[in-house]
Design an enzyme around this catalytic site. Structure first.
Site, PDB file in Angstrom:
ATOM      1  N   SER A  76     117.719 119.879  28.859  1.00  0.00           N
ATOM      2  CA  SER A  76     116.734 120.681  28.152  1.00  0.00           C
ATOM      3  C   SER A  76     115.736 119.757  27.484  1.00  0.00           C
ATOM      4  CB  SER A  76     117.432 121.538  27.093  1.00  0.00           C
ATOM      5  OG  SER A  76     116.501 122.052  26.165  1.00  0.00           O
ATOM      6  N   ASP A 115     116.409 129.958  29.405  1.00  0.00           N
ATOM      7  CA  ASP A 115     117.362 128.861  29.540  1.00  0.00           C
ATOM      8  C   ASP A 115     118.377 128.846  28.403  1.00  0.00           C
ATOM      9  OD1 ASP A 115     115.887 128.180  31.733  1.00  0.00           O
ATOM     10  OD2 ASP A 115     115.772 126.056  31.254  1.00  0.00           O
ATOM     11  N   CYS A 137     107.776 130.491  29.493  1.00  0.00           N
ATOM     12  CA  CYS A 137     108.973 129.655  29.345  1.00  0.00           C
ATOM     13  C   CYS A 137     109.224 128.756  30.553  1.00  0.00           C
ATOM     14  CB  CYS A 137     110.169 130.532  29.015  1.00  0.00           C
ATOM     15  SG  CYS A 137     110.047 131.198  27.326  1.00  0.00           S
TER      16      CYS A 137
END
Length: 554
Positions: free
Chosen positions: A470, A78, A119
């Protein structure tokens, strides 16, 4: 065994021949075939070392008399995808990963699976696949990155993102920017705060799908290799007991995961992913349930970005099992929930709790940071089906805020305005057409939130979007607004300088516009559509559900 389909009887002669062509012996073929689902690649920091983790898992499987067979899946970073078209492929990759695992596992009749994620999207994708395929499964992640003090601060990836805003605001110079760049990511592993990857790896423990330490033992510690070996051994016991993912991931397990989520102060993305995993596990989960659990669960941790601590601090303080031990003191955990080990959650907690305690990192249950959980779902005229905020990372003065809307139809437009100094204290930045279908792909807004923080506005400016954030985001950042703009949600009809009211303590998000005015806007506003979409992302946009349903593709 499931693998008997490809190795038993005269009719399996061609299949055994194919296995032998790769060097498998008769004795290996006779043993349980254990799929090792590895997300290794050489572009994601959390995955660069997963060959070593996979080797350790295989050693554990071999020691326990199984035959490990590795296959790989994709993974998106990301941080590298942020701020450009690549972020459209981040959340959408979750579905590709889950689908590809289904294809491999079903086609090759594995008896059991060990999943090696690390992740952001890879962890939930693998949990979704485990629930869908429903053969005995154990998870072991690659572990978090270290955060090291460079003489000034304990830095992490978010430090680098926020440094960009500070540099653009001329509060730091180029040499300081480079110093932060060189210090923020000192090792392999998933980025070191309670960001999305670490949130989901911790919640894998709370769900009962992973060993203690899965979410917290740093990637570079020898304990991580030991954990991987133990996962390889554990899968053979899970297979022997025939414990299936949907036996583990029940409603009680999801309640436990949400409770731990609130206590830890996890990423808002955890809500999106838990909804999607529950969908695959055939468990009913909704945003009202999130609020009910948040209301009764104290927030015990302030990990980055909400506070100064990082994952190695949480690990040193006793990890997820210490958090659950505290929660059990007030009967907030379903102690009879099943785990991969055949033990109940209570047995797991009782068998592993140690005297380790750092009250600065994990607050005692009677002295929490807050009586309510780290995440809140807001409803109101701007978000009839809900919006999500990381309450634990919001400054106290922004828990209630009313201000004029500054409206942008993309992340890029918003970033340009922020960096140019056009956003003022008190503003409410609205970024729309970034939802699951409208983006498409529901991009994370770490660039604009980091710019706001880096320019010293995070305690004065709110940001609202039908996209997402995020886990590194801090401030009054409200995402997952549903319905999204592309689905004709109210966010599509917000105009510049409309007044927006945010009341996090009372779970409200409202557009202060009369119903008659809103009806008029609905009649005269053209909903923007993305043109010329091709390939996978076009199919995703056509089929993805709204954020309040987990942005699943069915």
């Amino acid at each position: 065994m499931n693998s008997d389909k490809i190795k038993k009887g005269a009719e399996a002669c061609p299949k055994r021949s194919l296995l032998k062509s790769m060097g498998y012996t008769d004795s290996q073929i006779e043993k349980p075939l254990i799929g090792i689902v590895n997300s290794f690649n050489e572009i994601v920091p959390g995955h660069i070392h997963l060959k070593n983790i996979a080797r350790a898992v295989k050693d554990g499987v071999l020691a326990a008399q199984g035959t490990p067979i590795e296959f790989n899946v994709i993974g998106v970073c990301d941080g590298l995808a942020m701020g450009h078209v690549g972020m459209k492929y981040s959340l959408s990759s979750r579905e590709v990963i889950a689908d590809s695992i289904e294809c491999m596992a079903m086609a090759h009749a594995f008896d059991a699976l060990v999943f090696i994620p690390n992740c952001d999207k890879i962890v939930p994708a693998m949990l979704m696949a485990a629930a869908r395929i429903n053969v005995p499964s154990v998870f072991v992640s690659g572990g978090p990155m270290l955060s090291l003090n460079d003489g000034k601060n304990d830095l992490d990836l978010n430090s680098a993102f926020e440094a960009v805003g500070a540099f653009m605001n001329k509060t730091i110079d180029e040499s300081e920017l480079l110093r932060i760049e060189n210090s923020s990511c000192p090792s392999c592993g998933s980025c070191s705060g309670m960001f999305t990857a670490n949130s989901m790896n911790c919640l894998s423990e709370a769900l009962g799908m992973a060993q203690w330490g899965n979410g917290t033992i740093p990637a570079v510690y020898s304990k991580r290799i030991q954990l991987a070996k133990k996962a390889g051994e554990a899968i053979m016991s899970t297979l022997k007991e025939n414990i299936l993912p949907r036996d583990i991931m029940t409603k009680k397990a999801f309640e436990n995961a949400l409770t731990v989520d609130m206590a830890l102060g996890c990423s808002t993305n955890s809500v999106l992913h838990l909804m999607a995993i529950a969908h695959e596990a055939q468990v009913d989960l909704d945003l009202e349930m999130v609020n009910r659990i948040s209301e009764k669960t104290p927030n015990l941790c302030k990990l980055a970005p909400a506070g100064p601590y990082h994952m190695q601090d949480l690990d040193a303080a006793g990890g997820v099992h210490r958090v659950m031990y505290e929660l059990c003191k007030k009967s907030l955990i379903n102690e009879d929930a099943m785990t991969y080990s055949s033990k109940t959650m209570k047995e797991m907690i009782d068998n592993h709790i140690s005297s380790i305690s750092r009250n600065d990192v994990i607050r005692p249950i009677d002295n929490p940071y807050s009586d309510k959980g780290g995440i809140a779902v807001l409803f109101g005229s701007l978000a009839p089906k809900g919006a999500v905020v990381k309450r634990s990372a919001v400054a106290q003065q922004m828990m209630k805020h009313t201000g004029p809307a500054r409206v942008f139809n993309s992340e890029e437009e918003a970033c340009s305005a922020i960096y140019s100094g056009s956003i003022n204290k008190g503003d409410v930045v609205v970024i729309r057409y970034e939802g699951p279908a409208g983006g498409p792909g529901m991009r994370e807004m770490l660039n604009p939130t980091s710019a706001i923080a880096g320019m010293g506005l995070d305690k004065h400016v709110a940001l609202i979007t039908d996209g997402r954030f995020s886990g590194a985001t801090r401030g009054a950042a409200i995402g997952h607004v549903s319905p999204e703009a592309a689905s004709e949600g109210p966010i599509a009809y917000v105009l510049e300088n409309d007044i927006i009211s945010i009341d996090i303590p009372n779970n409200r998000l409202d557009l202060e516009v009369s119903s008659s005015e809103l009806e008029q806007r609905i009649k005269t506003t053209t909903i923007l559509k993305k043109e010329n979409l091709k390939g996978y992302i076009a199919r995703y946009a056509r089929n993805v559900s709204s954020a309040d349903k987990g942005a699943v593709v069915s």
